[in-house]
Design a protein around this motif. Sequence first.
Motif, short mmCIF file in Angstrom:
data_model
loop_
_atom_site.label_atom_id
_atom_site.label_comp_id
_atom_site.label_asym_id
_atom_site.label_seq_id
_atom_site.Cartn_x
_atom_site.Cartn_y
_atom_site.Cartn_z
N ALA A 47 23.68 -6.07 17.97
CA ALA A 47 24.15 -4.77 18.50
C ALA A 47 24.47 -4.94 20.12
O ALA A 47 25.34 -4.52 20.69
CB ALA A 47 23.02 -3.84 18.43
N GLU A 52 27.27 -10.85 16.26
CA GLU A 52 27.51 -9.96 15.16
C GLU A 52 28.77 -10.48 14.32
O GLU A 52 29.01 -10.84 13.18
CB GLU A 52 27.76 -8.57 15.50
CG GLU A 52 28.18 -7.59 14.38
CD GLU A 52 28.43 -6.28 14.79
OE1 GLU A 52 28.61 -5.17 14.09
OE2 GLU A 52 28.57 -5.92 16.07
N MET A 55 14.51 -10.01 11.12
CA MET A 55 15.57 -9.25 10.81
C MET A 55 15.86 -8.25 11.85
O MET A 55 16.95 -8.09 12.49
CB MET A 55 15.47 -8.74 9.40
CG MET A 55 16.71 -7.80 8.94
SD MET A 55 18.31 -8.45 9.13
CE MET A 55 18.15 -9.45 7.51
N GLN A 56 14.73 -7.47 12.03
CA GLN A 56 14.85 -6.44 12.96
C GLN A 56 15.33 -6.78 14.42
O GLN A 56 16.11 -6.00 15.24
CB GLN A 56 13.71 -5.27 13.34
CG GLN A 56 12.50 -6.14 13.56
CD GLN A 56 11.45 -6.78 12.76
OE1 GLN A 56 11.68 -7.07 11.55
NE2 GLN A 56 10.18 -6.89 13.09
N ILE A 111 19.02 -7.81 14.52
CA ILE A 111 19.96 -6.65 14.40
C ILE A 111 20.19 -6.21 15.93
O ILE A 111 21.31 -5.78 16.34
CB ILE A 111 19.35 -5.48 13.51
CG1 ILE A 111 19.42 -5.90 11.92
CG2 ILE A 111 20.08 -4.15 13.93
CD1 ILE A 111 18.88 -4.93 11.07
#
Length: 101
Positions: free
Chosen positions: A76, A82, A68-69, A72
């Motif tokens: 970005a 995205e 998940m991190q 992200i």
Amino acid sequence: MSMELFRENLSRNVTPIPSNETCAETVSEAMQRRYGDLRNAAKRVSRARGWSVKAFKNWFYGMNAPRMQDLIVLMADCPELEKKVGQMVEETRKCLQQSKL
């Protein structure tokens, strides 16, 4: 013929939760568009972001989906990813709402 229609109706009632393979493919496609023309992309991007080269290559070639991190950070850096992930969320949300108990 009626059996085929029955199967189609059944498949419409099943919530299409994206599989791990679908998620990995989605990330891979976006990463290849974003970083594909970059010389030594795996080394350069992974060093800049603090990832291992092996992890980057696994995501780049669709072997694994990122945590998940890391997703992200990729989102970005890659607006296309995205947008695609957002679409997947919306499609899943609609299906879940239609199948409320």
